[in-house]
Design a protein around this motif. Structure first.
Motif, mmCIF file in Angstrom:
data_model
loop_
_atom_site.group_PDB
_atom_site.id
_atom_site.type_symbol
_atom_site.label_atom_id
_atom_site.label_comp_id
_atom_site.label_asym_id
_atom_site.label_seq_id
_atom_site.Cartn_x
_atom_site.Cartn_y
_atom_site.Cartn_z
ATOM 1 N N PHE A 1 7.655 3.726 2.828
ATOM 2 C CA PHE A 1 7.994 4.961 3.534
ATOM 3 C C PHE A 1 9.497 5.022 3.790
ATOM 4 N N PRO B 1 11.647 8.970 14.333
ATOM 5 C CA PRO B 1 11.775 8.975 12.874
ATOM 6 C C PRO B 1 11.159 10.242 12.270
ATOM 7 N N LEU C 1 15.629 4.900 7.619
ATOM 8 C CA LEU C 1 14.726 3.764 7.828
ATOM 9 C C LEU C 1 13.774 3.625 6.662
ATOM 10 N N ARG D 1 0.833 -1.213 0.000
ATOM 11 C CA ARG D 1 0.000 0.000 0.000
ATOM 12 C C ARG D 1 0.859 1.250 0.000
ATOM 13 N N GLN E 1 3.890 -0.535 4.262
ATOM 14 C CA GLN E 1 2.513 -0.687 4.712
ATOM 15 C C GLN E 1 1.842 -1.585 3.695
ATOM 16 N N PHE F 1 9.120 -2.057 9.654
ATOM 17 C CA PHE F 1 10.376 -1.367 9.422
ATOM 18 C C PHE F 1 11.516 -2.326 9.136
ATOM 19 N N GLY F 2 12.504 -1.831 8.384
ATOM 20 C CA GLY F 2 13.794 -2.488 8.275
ATOM 21 C C GLY F 2 14.692 -2.032 9.413
ATOM 22 N N LEU G 1 3.044 -0.090 10.005
ATOM 23 C CA LEU G 1 4.283 -0.043 9.246
ATOM 24 C C LEU G 1 5.203 -1.148 9.751
ATOM 25 N N TYR H 1 12.196 7.194 6.232
ATOM 26 C CA TYR H 1 12.352 8.099 7.362
ATOM 27 C C TYR H 1 13.835 8.308 7.635
ATOM 28 N N PHE I 1 9.769 11.932 8.911
ATOM 29 C CA PHE I 1 9.217 11.518 7.633
ATOM 30 C C PHE I 1 9.946 12.185 6.465
ATOM 31 N N THR J 1 6.755 9.033 0.922
ATOM 32 C CA THR J 1 5.930 7.846 0.734
ATOM 33 C C THR J 1 5.829 7.580 -0.758
ATOM 34 N N TYR K 1 4.028 4.879 -3.659
ATOM 35 C CA TYR K 1 2.864 4.007 -3.696
ATOM 36 C C TYR K 1 2.905 2.948 -4.796
#
Lengths: 112, 114
Positions: A34, A44, A87, A31, A91, A102-103, A100, A36, A46, A49, A51
């Protein structure tokens, strides 16, 4: 289960030396992806994003791109103030799933 | 520019004690989240909250955790009986839309359980 892998774990650049940070992901139904920035001991911040595959976004020296399997954060002519952990998070899933994943992050150090 | 705020910035507590972490999300946001980050590890999702109820929670968010929006501005995370392994940075986040857009994070509360 959604998975996000970032590489390399750490990157040291000379000021002005451009490079790319990689984020590969495995999700069912992306979806949004992201990016950060996180400074030590901070939340974090932002950045972008994305898509859909083929999408690109830019902000100052940063440019984020997205394919069906990975995203890149390109840093052009970095400055010492770009030093931080970057980061990546995805989503995914059904409409009710808004979390979310995260890695581990990529720690970037830019030397003057 | 609007931002998410969190208090306190650092909380030290004894094992077994209750703690409440507080957040003020951005005023026109409708979706609220708590994440945590153990030192040196990934940021992990705990819970999402919308329309005064939990939308989704992770396996971490067990019966020891609860969330509340006691008024129109605050969003709280309560840990009833803290454990050593609860020591982490706790981040509150908020967003306008659940499935798109930016999710903005607060500066975090560092929780230390002794």
């Amino acid at each position: 289960e959604d998975q996000v892998t970032q590489s390399p774990e750490a990157l040291r650049l000379q000021e002005g030396e451009s490079s790319s940070l990689n984020c590969s992901y495995t999700v069912s139904g992306l979806r949004g992806l992201f990016w950060y920035r996180q400074d030590p001991g901070k939340g974090p911040e932002f950045l972008f994003t994305l898509y859909s595959a083929g999408e690109e976004k830019e902000k100052e020296r940063l440019k984020a791109t997205l394919t069906k399997k990975e995203s890149f954060l390109h840093i052009t002519a970095p400055k010492p103030e770009d030093s931080a952990t970057y980061l990546c998070a995805v989503q995914a899933g059904s409409g009710a799933n808004s979390k979310l994943t995260f890695g581990k992050g990529i720690t970037l150090s830019v030397r003057p | 520019e609007p931002e998410v705020t969190q208090t306190p910035s650092h909380q030290v507590t004894q094992m077994g004690q209750e703690v409440i972490l507080r957040c003020v999300p951005i005023s026109n946001h409708l979706y609220f989240y708590w994440y945590r980050q153990i030192l040196g590890q990934k940021v992990e999702f705990l819970v999402s909250f919308y329309n005064n109820e939990i939308s989704e929670k992770s396996e971490i968010f067990d019966d020891q955790f609860s969330v509340e929006r006691p008024d129109g501005s605050n969003f709280t995370l309560k840990i009833r009986s803290t454990k050593l392994e609860d020591s982490a940075m706790y981040f509150c986040a908020s967003s306008e839309a659940r499935t798109s857009g930016s999710k903005l994070f607060g500066p975090g509360t560092r929780l230390t359980v002794l």
